[in-house]
Every structure is written in C-alpha cells, then in structure tokens.
Write an enzyme that holds these catalytic residues in place. Sequence first.
Site, PDB file in Angstrom:
ATOM      1  N   GLY A   1      -8.886  -6.676   9.465  1.00 36.40           N
ATOM      2  CA  GLY A   1      -7.676  -6.175  10.080  1.00 36.40           C
ATOM      3  C   GLY A   1      -7.380  -6.822  11.407  1.00 36.40           C
TER       4      GLY A   1
ATOM      5  N   TYR B   1      -5.982  10.758   4.656  1.00 36.67           N
ATOM      6  CA  TYR B   1      -4.649  11.063   4.144  1.00 36.67           C
ATOM      7  C   TYR B   1      -4.730  11.888   2.850  1.00 36.67           C
ATOM      8  CZ  TYR B   1      -3.419   7.822   7.820  1.00 36.67           C
ATOM      9  OH  TYR B   1      -3.296   7.208   9.040  1.00 36.67           O
TER      10      TYR B   1
ATOM     11  N   ARG C   1      -7.667   2.263  -2.355  1.00 38.73           N
ATOM     12  CA  ARG C   1      -8.526   2.186  -1.163  1.00 38.73           C
ATOM     13  C   ARG C   1      -9.212   3.529  -0.946  1.00 38.73           C
ATOM     14  NH1 ARG C   1      -8.071   1.001   5.266  1.00 38.73           N
ATOM     15  NH2 ARG C   1      -9.521  -0.737   5.264  1.00 38.73           N
TER      16      ARG C   1
ATOM     17  N   GLN D   1       0.841  -1.196   0.000  1.00 40.52           N
ATOM     18  CA  GLN D   1       0.000   0.000   0.000  1.00 40.52           C
ATOM     19  C   GLN D   1       0.879   1.249   0.000  1.00 40.52           C
ATOM     20  OE1 GLN D   1      -2.117   1.815   3.393  1.00 40.52           O
ATOM     21  NE2 GLN D   1      -4.005   1.181   2.368  1.00 40.52           N
TER      22      GLN D   1
END
Length: 357
Positions: free
Chosen positions: A310, A179, A226, A98
């Site tokens: 996760g 982000y 994502r 990623q």
Amino acid sequence: MTDIKTPIRLGNLDLKNRLAMAPMTRSRAQPDGKPGPLAATYYAQRAGMGLIISEGTQPSDEGQGYIFTPGIYTDAHVQEWQKVTQAVHDKGSHIFIQLMHVGRTSHPDNTPGNAQAVAPSAIVPGDQMFTLDGMKPVPEPRALTAEDITRTVDDFRKAARCAIDAGADGVEIHGANGYLLQQFFAPNANVRTDAYGGGIENRARFAIEVARAVSEEIGAERTGIRLSPGTTLGGLEEGPEGPDLYRYLMRELNDLGLAYVHLMHIGNEDLLADIRKAWGQALIVNRPGRALEKVGSDIASGVADLESYGQYVLTTPDFVERLSSGEPMNSPDKSSYYGGGSEGYTDYPTLKERAPA
C-alpha cells in the site's frame, strides 16, 4: 526460483508480475460517488504493478461510511470508472474494483440522506468518525433484518455487474478491516439468534452468500475476497473461535473457485499455513509495515502467490522499477493521504521525473 518478476495466471488474466497494489481509501471522489477527475491518472501511474486493487468502493448508498469515497452502482459511476479502467489497461496492467460495505463503521453526516448505518446487530463500535464538521462518535447502527440481508447480498451482486460494465477485470469483496462482512464474524458485533448468528457456520454465512452471488453474476474467475483474520479494527473481537471460522470459510470459498484470497496478515502463522493448504487458487498476502528488504520473501518461500503493498505504492508510482534498481522510495506525506487534490496523490515523482533535464 519463483520471484516477484515471475508472471502468473490469476483467474482468466495473465499478470506481468506478482505484485499487487493494495486497496487504499483516498477520499477524493466526487460528492455523488463518481471517481474524482484525477483517479485515472493516479491508477495509471501505478500500473507497473501486476494487479491494481482499487480503493474501497461502496455497492450502495447504505454501504458508504467515509466522505468522498466512490461508488459503483449507478450509470454515472460506471461511466467515470470506465476512464480509470481504460487508463490502467492502456498502461498494460489489470484492475479489480474493491466492493466495500462499511456496515456500522459510518456516520449519518457522511451518507446520502443522512441514513442510519446498518450492521449485524445494534451495537455501538465505540469509534470516532471524521466528518466535514470534525470527529464525531460513531452512533448506534440498525440491525439488519433477514430481508435487509437478502437485499444487501443483491447490492453486492449488482455492483459487481456494474464494475464489469465499467471495464474492470474483476472485483474484490472487502471482508476485512472491521467492515460489514467481518462484523458478522465477530461475536462482540454479532449477537443474532437467526441463521446469521451464533456458531461459526452461521457467522460465516453472509460472507459466503455474498461471494456466491458475485461469482454467479460475473464469474468466479473475476471474483476475489479480502480477509484480515484477528484484526480488531472497528472494535471487533473474533474470539477464540476466530481461527476456526476462517478455516471453515476457506473450505467453503474454495468450493466456489474464486480467483484469489487476499489476506491482511498480522501474525498467526499457523492459520496462514492452514489457509495456504486449504486454498486452491491464488493467495495474495499483505503484511502491514513490511520492510523493503523483505519484499518477495513470501513468494520465494511459497507462502504466497502474490504480495500486495500500500504505502510504498502510494508514494512511489514506479515502485516495481525501483525495487529492481535499488533506488530509494519517495517519502510519504501522511497529511495528504485523505482528501484534497493532486498534492500527495498524483504528484509523487518517478525516477525519470526526478532526473535532471
């Protein structure tokens, strides 16, 4: 009926099941950004998953926000990641690295050269950031110039090439969780008046340019992205136009033919249905906090092609095996999620390791 055990074609890969390990920051990289000495073991332990998506990995010095996160933009990074990808492949799984540029979610104390963070606009997020000296307010970022944006797109492209050189099966562009890419989407973080600010098309432009550059460099079949529509992490507010921005973004990304979209889904079911209709390739859905008894339900209903998890995978290396057997998962130790050594990282036992000799 399709279920989590049904193999699937993802890009140019044949996955053994429809479960993906979600990307999770663990803050155990070396100070220069090389993966830590236990990274290969950590990921290989979890290779029962059909696809592993690595922790967020910065594409440049400028992209780092947290301490001890890995990079993928130097020869030294490539050499260490080769150990990780080989370990995963030896266990029969596949791994995407990623690419995570944090934008304004950073602190100079955590970055090479103590650099000021960059963002679409010079707006303080109002968050705190952990540093080696404790929690500190996130300072005001520097607004990216048009030239900076071009360079940052190229940083993603070069990092994607490094990931492939390191043996990764592909990369996932991080456009979620507050982000940099999502900062461009949010009107309260992006007040630009140029081609990257204002209307929906302009606020989506940077993400599309990054996806195009990466897919042209390594192939669309090796490129995923994502997204987390509606999340307010990092102080972002996407506003009433948010859902329409994602509908537009899906159409543009679909034209690029990327391998997958990975959604962190928090509840707008109408938008999820629209994305499913608009998106022609694999859709990975992650529902934070999903109960174990719901694992596989999005695949069974046709909402998703894969599901990602996760915490379950972090604590239980043999997650897939335990789903099949009905055995309970390991309990999480949240105090060891970030930083440290093997404790809470590579020492969670499998069923075989727990069994008496």
